[in-house]
Design a protein around this motif. Structure first.
Motif, short mmCIF file in Angstrom:
data_model
loop_
_atom_site.label_atom_id
_atom_site.label_comp_id
_atom_site.label_asym_id
_atom_site.label_seq_id
_atom_site.Cartn_x
_atom_site.Cartn_y
_atom_site.Cartn_z
N ARG A 1 2.61 14.92 -13.32
CA ARG A 1 1.51 15.69 -13.92
C ARG A 1 1.64 17.17 -13.59
O ARG A 1 1.45 18.04 -14.44
N LEU A 2 1.98 17.48 -12.33
CA LEU A 2 2.15 18.87 -11.92
C LEU A 2 3.31 19.53 -12.65
O LEU A 2 3.23 20.70 -13.04
N LYS A 3 4.37 18.78 -12.86
CA LYS A 3 5.53 19.29 -13.58
C LYS A 3 5.14 19.64 -15.02
O LYS A 3 5.50 20.71 -15.52
N ALA B 1 0.84 -1.21 0.00
CA ALA B 1 0.00 0.00 0.00
C ALA B 1 0.87 1.25 0.00
O ALA B 1 0.59 2.22 -0.71
N ILE B 2 1.94 1.22 0.76
CA ILE B 2 2.87 2.36 0.80
C ILE B 2 3.53 2.55 -0.55
O ILE B 2 3.63 3.66 -1.06
N LYS B 3 3.97 1.43 -1.14
CA LYS B 3 4.60 1.52 -2.46
C LYS B 3 3.62 2.06 -3.50
O LYS B 3 3.99 2.87 -4.35
N ALA B 4 2.37 1.64 -3.44
CA ALA B 4 1.35 2.12 -4.37
C ALA B 4 1.13 3.62 -4.17
O ALA B 4 1.03 4.37 -5.15
N ARG B 5 1.10 4.05 -2.93
CA ARG B 5 0.91 5.49 -2.65
C ARG B 5 2.09 6.30 -3.16
O ARG B 5 1.92 7.39 -3.69
N VAL B 6 3.30 5.79 -3.00
CA VAL B 6 4.50 6.47 -3.51
C VAL B 6 4.42 6.59 -5.03
O VAL B 6 4.72 7.65 -5.60
N ARG B 7 3.98 5.50 -5.70
CA ARG B 7 3.83 5.56 -7.16
C ARG B 7 2.81 6.62 -7.55
O ARG B 7 3.03 7.39 -8.49
N GLU B 8 1.69 6.69 -6.83
CA GLU B 8 0.67 7.70 -7.10
C GLU B 8 1.23 9.11 -6.93
O GLU B 8 0.98 9.99 -7.75
N MET B 9 2.01 9.30 -5.87
CA MET B 9 2.59 10.62 -5.61
C MET B 9 3.59 11.00 -6.71
O MET B 9 3.64 12.15 -7.13
N GLU B 10 4.37 10.03 -7.18
CA GLU B 10 5.32 10.31 -8.25
C GLU B 10 4.59 10.67 -9.54
O GLU B 10 5.00 11.58 -10.27
N GLU C 1 5.04 23.36 -16.79
CA GLU C 1 5.74 23.66 -18.04
C GLU C 1 4.79 24.28 -19.05
O GLU C 1 5.14 25.23 -19.74
N VAL C 2 3.55 23.77 -19.12
CA VAL C 2 2.55 24.32 -20.03
C VAL C 2 2.24 25.77 -19.64
O VAL C 2 2.17 26.65 -20.49
N MET C 3 2.05 26.01 -18.32
CA MET C 3 1.75 27.37 -17.85
C MET C 3 2.91 28.32 -18.16
O MET C 3 2.69 29.44 -18.58
N ASN C 4 4.14 27.86 -17.96
CA ASN C 4 5.29 28.70 -18.26
C ASN C 4 5.37 29.01 -19.75
O ASN C 4 5.70 30.12 -20.14
N TYR D 1 -3.09 30.80 -12.25
CA TYR D 1 -3.26 29.36 -12.09
C TYR D 1 -4.73 28.95 -12.08
O TYR D 1 -5.09 27.93 -12.65
N THR D 2 -5.57 29.73 -11.41
CA THR D 2 -6.98 29.36 -11.31
C THR D 2 -7.85 30.07 -12.32
O THR D 2 -8.94 29.60 -12.64
N GLY D 3 -7.41 31.24 -12.80
CA GLY D 3 -8.21 32.01 -13.74
C GLY D 3 -9.28 32.85 -13.07
O GLY D 3 -10.03 33.56 -13.73
N HIS D 4 -9.36 32.82 -11.74
CA HIS D 4 -10.35 33.59 -11.00
C HIS D 4 -9.87 35.03 -10.84
O HIS D 4 -8.69 35.28 -10.63
N PRO D 5 -10.80 35.99 -10.90
CA PRO D 5 -10.43 37.41 -10.71
C PRO D 5 -9.82 37.64 -9.32
O PRO D 5 -10.19 36.99 -8.35
N LYS D 6 -8.89 38.59 -9.27
CA LYS D 6 -8.22 38.92 -8.00
C LYS D 6 -8.96 39.98 -7.21
O LYS D 6 -8.63 40.22 -6.06
N GLY D 7 -9.92 40.66 -7.84
CA GLY D 7 -10.69 41.66 -7.10
C GLY D 7 -10.24 43.08 -7.37
O GLY D 7 -10.65 44.00 -6.65
N PHE D 8 -9.42 43.29 -8.40
CA PHE D 8 -9.06 44.66 -8.76
C PHE D 8 -8.86 44.74 -10.27
O PHE D 8 -8.73 43.73 -10.96
N ALA D 9 -8.88 45.99 -10.77
CA ALA D 9 -8.81 46.21 -12.21
C ALA D 9 -8.11 47.53 -12.51
O ALA D 9 -7.90 48.36 -11.61
#
Length: 183
Positions: A73-75, A59-68, A79-82, A146-154
């Motif tokens: 995916r986050l990386k 179970a720990i090994k499976a969780r580590v694989r999921e985290m990797e 890269e796409v955002m950059n 990152y979220t696309g939500h307005p920050k509250g100023f313009a």
């Protein structure tokens, strides 16, 4: 260290057996059998612990694989955002790209900051609110990249500098039920 203490204990037992007139080989044989049974019981404990940890370990090994996988995916997302940010800043339609410092200062002189803007407000809503101040060139509502939500100023850019003074008169006015700040 435990090996040394065990052999020292055996030597002490042999000495005491000699002093008491006992047979040291019989005592040593009994000690060896006792030590062998300790080794076997330790081995059995280790095997049973390994057997009970296998599902947990898997179970720990499976969780580590999921985290990797999540990290990968986050990386990729970063890269796409950059790449998008780089593309946006390189695009000819970027608001101030290709402008000299004097031109940027002139645009800033015709612009106002509007704070405490309702998150549901659109550029058209702000343009209508400030329309009485003068001709509006552009309304920029800043959003979280990152979220696309307005920050509250313009920022609102007017066609001429006189409109800025008129717009600052709307400081603390109500816009969509909120008291906005204009400066």
């Amino acid at each position: 260290m435990s090996v040394m203490s065990d052999s020292n204990a055996d030597l002490d037992r042999e000495d005491s057996n000699h002093e008491n007139g006992g047979d040291s080989s019989a005592g040593a044989l009994a000690d060896d059998e006792h030590n062998d049974s300790d080794i076997h019981s330790d081995t059995n404990v280790n095997h049973s612990a390994d057997a009970s940890e296998d599902p947990e370990l898997e179970a720990i090994k499976a969780r580590v694989r999921e985290m990797e996988e999540e990290a990968e995916r986050l990386k990729i997302m970063q890269e796409v955002m950059n790449d998008e940010d780089k593309h946006d800043s390189d695009s000819p339609n970027a608001s101030t790209s290709g402008m000299s410092i004097e031109e940027k200062m002139e645009v800033d002189g015709r612009s106002v900051y509007v704070g405490n803007v309702d998150y549901s407000a659109t550029a058209d809503d702000l343009e209508r609110h400030f329309h009485g101040c003068g001709s509006v060139n552009r309304v920029t509502i800043l959003c979280d990249k990152y979220t696309g939500h307005p920050k509250g100023f313009a920022y609102i850019e007017f066609a001429d500098k006189d409109s800025v003074e008129t717009a600052t008169a709307l400081d603390e006015s109500l816009f969509k039920g909120r008291q906005i700040r204009v400066n």
